[in-house]
Design a protein around this motif. Structure first.
Motif, PDB file in Angstrom:
ATOM      1  N   SER A 211      63.185  21.674  32.795  1.00  0.00           N
ATOM      2  CA  SER A 211      64.227  20.983  33.576  1.00  0.00           C
ATOM      3  C   SER A 211      64.753  21.886  34.688  1.00  0.00           C
ATOM      4  CB  SER A 211      65.400  20.574  32.679  1.00  0.00           C
ATOM      5  OG  SER A 211      65.005  19.594  31.759  1.00  0.00           O
ATOM      6  N   ILE A 212      64.842  23.165  34.388  1.00  0.00           N
ATOM      7  CA  ILE A 212      65.336  24.115  35.387  1.00  0.00           C
ATOM      8  C   ILE A 212      64.201  24.519  36.333  1.00  0.00           C
ATOM      9  CG2 ILE A 212      66.365  26.419  35.673  1.00  0.00           C
ATOM     10  CD1 ILE A 212      67.638  25.941  32.830  1.00  0.00           C
ATOM     11  N   HIS A 213      63.051  24.815  35.742  1.00  0.00           N
ATOM     12  CA  HIS A 213      61.900  25.290  36.507  1.00  0.00           C
ATOM     13  C   HIS A 213      61.459  24.303  37.590  1.00  0.00           C
ATOM     14  CE1 HIS A 213      57.971  27.318  37.032  1.00  0.00           C
ATOM     15  NE2 HIS A 213      57.493  26.087  37.121  1.00  0.00           N
ATOM     16  N   CYS A 214      61.378  23.026  37.233  1.00  0.00           N
ATOM     17  CA  CYS A 214      60.769  22.051  38.152  1.00  0.00           C
ATOM     18  C   CYS A 214      61.584  21.893  39.435  1.00  0.00           C
ATOM     19  CB  CYS A 214      60.588  20.705  37.461  1.00  0.00           C
ATOM     20  SG  CYS A 214      62.115  19.813  37.154  1.00  0.00           S
ATOM     21  N   LEU A 215      62.896  22.114  39.346  1.00  0.00           N
ATOM     22  CA  LEU A 215      63.761  21.936  40.526  1.00  0.00           C
ATOM     23  C   LEU A 215      64.118  23.249  41.201  1.00  0.00           C
ATOM     24  CD1 LEU A 215      66.310  19.306  39.129  1.00  0.00           C
ATOM     25  CD2 LEU A 215      64.444  18.869  40.740  1.00  0.00           C
ATOM     26  N   GLU A 216      64.266  24.301  40.410  1.00  0.00           N
ATOM     27  CA  GLU A 216      64.833  25.528  40.972  1.00  0.00           C
ATOM     28  C   GLU A 216      63.849  26.675  41.166  1.00  0.00           C
ATOM     29  OE1 GLU A 216      68.610  25.756  38.579  1.00  0.00           O
ATOM     30  OE2 GLU A 216      68.128  23.638  38.818  1.00  0.00           O
ATOM     31  N   SER A 217      62.710  26.632  40.506  1.00  0.00           N
ATOM     32  CA  SER A 217      61.749  27.728  40.678  1.00  0.00           C
ATOM     33  C   SER A 217      61.014  27.569  42.013  1.00  0.00           C
ATOM     34  CB  SER A 217      60.737  27.704  39.533  1.00  0.00           C
ATOM     35  OG  SER A 217      59.666  28.578  39.834  1.00  0.00           O
ATOM     36  N   ALA A 218      60.692  28.685  42.633  1.00  0.00           N
ATOM     37  CA  ALA A 218      59.899  28.662  43.875  1.00  0.00           C
ATOM     38  C   ALA A 218      58.411  28.518  43.567  1.00  0.00           C
ATOM     39  CB  ALA A 218      60.142  29.944  44.666  1.00  0.00           C
ATOM     40  N   ALA A 219      58.011  28.673  42.302  1.00  0.00           N
ATOM     41  CA  ALA A 219      56.583  28.704  41.962  1.00  0.00           C
ATOM     42  C   ALA A 219      55.854  27.376  42.188  1.00  0.00           C
ATOM     43  CB  ALA A 219      56.404  29.185  40.533  1.00  0.00           C
ATOM     44  N   PRO A 220      56.389  26.239  41.715  1.00  0.00           N
ATOM     45  CA  PRO A 220      55.592  25.011  41.784  1.00  0.00           C
ATOM     46  C   PRO A 220      55.693  24.296  43.145  1.00  0.00           C
ATOM     47  CG  PRO A 220      57.629  24.561  40.607  1.00  0.00           C
ATOM     48  CD  PRO A 220      57.643  26.029  40.948  1.00  0.00           C
ATOM     49  N   ASN A 221      54.647  23.508  43.445  1.00  0.00           N
ATOM     50  CA  ASN A 221      54.700  22.613  44.605  1.00  0.00           C
ATOM     51  C   ASN A 221      55.535  21.398  44.263  1.00  0.00           C
ATOM     52  OD1 ASN A 221      52.624  24.141  45.934  1.00  0.00           O
ATOM     53  ND2 ASN A 221      51.143  23.130  44.589  1.00  0.00           N
ATOM     54  N   ARG A 222      56.241  20.890  45.255  1.00  0.00           N
ATOM     55  CA  ARG A 222      56.908  19.602  45.115  1.00  0.00           C
ATOM     56  C   ARG A 222      56.436  18.744  46.282  1.00  0.00           C
ATOM     57  NH1 ARG A 222      60.436  23.195  42.300  1.00  0.00           N
ATOM     58  NH2 ARG A 222      61.241  24.218  44.169  1.00  0.00           N
ATOM     59  N   ILE A 223      55.723  17.678  45.960  1.00  0.00           N
ATOM     60  CA  ILE A 223      54.950  16.920  46.942  1.00  0.00           C
ATOM     61  C   ILE A 223      55.252  15.430  46.807  1.00  0.00           C
ATOM     62  CG2 ILE A 223      52.557  16.207  47.419  1.00  0.00           C
ATOM     63  CD1 ILE A 223      51.691  19.025  46.685  1.00  0.00           C
ATOM     64  N   ARG A 234      44.152  17.348  38.762  1.00  0.00           N
ATOM     65  CA  ARG A 234      44.186  17.814  37.377  1.00  0.00           C
ATOM     66  C   ARG A 234      45.593  18.322  37.049  1.00  0.00           C
ATOM     67  NH1 ARG A 234      39.103  19.840  38.978  1.00  0.00           N
ATOM     68  NH2 ARG A 234      39.674  22.025  38.813  1.00  0.00           N
ATOM     69  N   TYR A 235      45.853  18.607  35.778  1.00  0.00           N
ATOM     70  CA  TYR A 235      47.210  18.983  35.392  1.00  0.00           C
ATOM     71  C   TYR A 235      47.186  20.025  34.284  1.00  0.00           C
ATOM     72  CZ  TYR A 235      46.330  15.261  31.916  1.00  0.00           C
ATOM     73  OH  TYR A 235      45.788  14.472  30.930  1.00  0.00           O
ATOM     74  N   ARG A 236      48.371  20.459  33.884  1.00  0.00           N
ATOM     75  CA  ARG A 236      48.509  21.500  32.856  1.00  0.00           C
ATOM     76  C   ARG A 236      49.038  20.884  31.567  1.00  0.00           C
ATOM     77  NH1 ARG A 236      45.970  25.852  34.585  1.00  0.00           N
ATOM     78  NH2 ARG A 236      46.996  26.872  32.817  1.00  0.00           N
ATOM     79  N   ILE A 237      48.478  21.306  30.456  1.00  0.00           N
ATOM     80  CA  ILE A 237      49.090  20.871  29.202  1.00  0.00           C
ATOM     81  C   ILE A 237      49.683  22.045  28.433  1.00  0.00           C
ATOM     82  CG2 ILE A 237      47.715  18.771  28.910  1.00  0.00           C
ATOM     83  CD1 ILE A 237      45.972  20.338  26.922  1.00  0.00           C
ATOM     84  N   ASP A 238      49.409  23.267  28.923  1.00  0.00           N
ATOM     85  CA  ASP A 238      49.819  24.445  28.154  1.00  0.00           C
ATOM     86  C   ASP A 238      50.858  25.292  28.879  1.00  0.00           C
ATOM     87  OD1 ASP A 238      48.073  25.065  30.147  1.00  0.00           O
ATOM     88  OD2 ASP A 238      46.998  26.604  29.036  1.00  0.00           O
ATOM     89  N   THR A 239      51.178  24.942  30.114  1.00  0.00           N
ATOM     90  CA  THR A 239      52.183  25.679  30.887  1.00  0.00           C
ATOM     91  C   THR A 239      53.013  24.653  31.663  1.00  0.00           C
ATOM     92  OG1 THR A 239      50.809  25.786  32.892  1.00  0.00           O
ATOM     93  CG2 THR A 239      50.568  27.604  31.323  1.00  0.00           C
ATOM     94  N   TYR A 240      54.060  25.115  32.332  1.00  0.00           N
ATOM     95  CA  TYR A 240      54.768  24.217  33.242  1.00  0.00           C
ATOM     96  C   TYR A 240      53.780  23.715  34.292  1.00  0.00           C
ATOM     97  CZ  TYR A 240      59.082  26.314  31.370  1.00  0.00           C
ATOM     98  OH  TYR A 240      60.086  26.739  30.553  1.00  0.00           O
ATOM     99  N   GLN A 241      54.093  22.576  34.905  1.00  0.00           N
ATOM    100  CA  GLN A 241      53.196  22.033  35.935  1.00  0.00           C
ATOM    101  C   GLN A 241      53.192  22.942  37.167  1.00  0.00           C
ATOM    102  OE1 GLN A 241      51.246  19.417  35.005  1.00  0.00           O
ATOM    103  NE2 GLN A 241      52.388  19.799  33.115  1.00  0.00           N
ATOM    104  N   LYS A 242      52.027  22.976  37.845  1.00  0.00           N
ATOM    105  CA  LYS A 242      51.946  23.692  39.113  1.00  0.00           C
ATOM    106  C   LYS A 242      52.453  22.813  40.255  1.00  0.00           C
ATOM    107  CE  LYS A 242      48.041  26.682  37.896  1.00  0.00           C
ATOM    108  NZ  LYS A 242      46.634  27.022  38.227  1.00  0.00           N
ATOM    109  N   THR A 243      52.362  21.503  40.060  1.00  0.00           N
ATOM    110  CA  THR A 243      52.779  20.556  41.101  1.00  0.00           C
ATOM    111  C   THR A 243      53.578  19.417  40.471  1.00  0.00           C
ATOM    112  OG1 THR A 243      50.812  21.039  42.428  1.00  0.00           O
ATOM    113  CG2 THR A 243      51.943  18.965  42.881  1.00  0.00           C
TER     114      THR A 243
END
Ligand SMILES: [Fe+2]
Length: 300
Positions: A211-223, A234-243
């Protein structure tokens, strides 16, 4: 007069074998054995509920938070499916059905197509507060059910179920394309509100870290949301999403899924999939991820 003795349903979970994690599927629809929940079970619900309520203020979509309140979910005890159903049936005609664990795809689609949402009857153990490899009662009820109160989202979920039954008949590649749509919307979707990006995806709202990572982290893309783009990603099942993909409105979601997907599946069968972290020239980019902490392999 004696009460009939009703057996507690099975708790169907993945199994760890010498081949690693193996998901186990079950088709049974069961009564929620509410009186058999232990004080630990209610305690897990209370802990997770209160923690997420705090995290989600200003992060979850207004619609999600409003509907969750309107349904009458409270932290003090695990809700009864019957109580939630009384509200849901009146609002959008959906109902919850209790299940023992993960469902086979076609069974799952058939439930959605008939406006039934399967909810796992059991809740995670106190030592599993932060991570569980499969859906449990907290994820299903807290994460998925509030938006079933929204008429447009409720229709989208039914349309998705009907689309799933159809894709299942077309073949495994079509199903892969459709599953990505579910993943990047229902489970991990973001929405653009007037006051900023907000979460509506169930996989996110039921996880404090994401919940925090998806909005506040600089790591993932938001598209920006794009149906065919998502179906190729493709997507991730073992880590937070990259996008994360951002919708403008629930109506946009519903409109995008109105056309027949058959020609799209045919087109996509000729194209390669995109790695989970790629940004394309054609993307509407809200944020280009730094990629910090990403693993190079493991996209599914
Ligand atoms: Fe889910």
């Amino acid at each position: 007069m004696t009460n009939p003795i009703t057996a507690t349903p099975n708790r169907v979970e993945h199994q760890l074998t010498d081949k690693g994690y193996v998901p186990v599927y079950t088709t049974a629809v069961v009564e929620q054995p509410w009186s058999s929940y232990s004080s630990d079970d209610h305690g897990v619900w209370a802990t997770l509920f209160e923690r997420q309520q705090q995290v989600l203020v200003g992060r979850a979509s207004d619609e999600f938070l409003r509907n969750q309140r309107a349904m009458g979910m409270t932290p003090d005890r695990i809700p009864k499916f019957d109580d939630l159903n009384a509200v849901l049936r009146k609002t959008t005609g959906w109902e919850l059905v209790g299940v023992e664990g993960l469902l086979p795809e076609l069974t799952f689609f058939d439930h959605l197509a008939n406006r039934r949402f399967p909810v796992t009857w059991w809740i995670r153990k106190p030592e599993q507060l932060d991570y569980l490899s499969e859906p449990d009662l907290f994820h299903d009820l807290f994460g998925h059910v509030p938006l079933l109160m929204n008429p447009v989202f409720a229709d989208y979920m039914e349309a998705y179920g009907r689309g799933g039954v159809k894709a299942h008949g077309i073949g495994p590649e079509a199903l892969v394309n459709l599953t990505r749509l579910y993943w990047y919307t229902v489970e991990f979707g973001l929405i653009k509100q007037a006051d900023g990006l907000r979460i509506y995806g169930s996989g996110i709202v039921s996880s404090k870290g994401e919940s925090i990572h998806c909005l506040e982290s600089a790591a993932p893309n938001r598209i920006g949301f794009d149906l065919e783009r998502i179906m190729r990603t493709r997507y991730r099942i073992d880590t937070y999403q990259k996008t994360y993909f951002v919708i403008d409105s629930y109506e946009q979601l519903m409109e995008a899924t109105r056309p027949d997907f058959t020609p799209i599946y045919e087109r996509l069968a000729q194209s390669d999939s995109y790695p989970a972290g790629n940004v394309l020239d054609t993307d509407t980019v809200y944020h280009r991820g730094t990629g910090e902490g990403w693993l190079n392999d493991g996209d599914v």
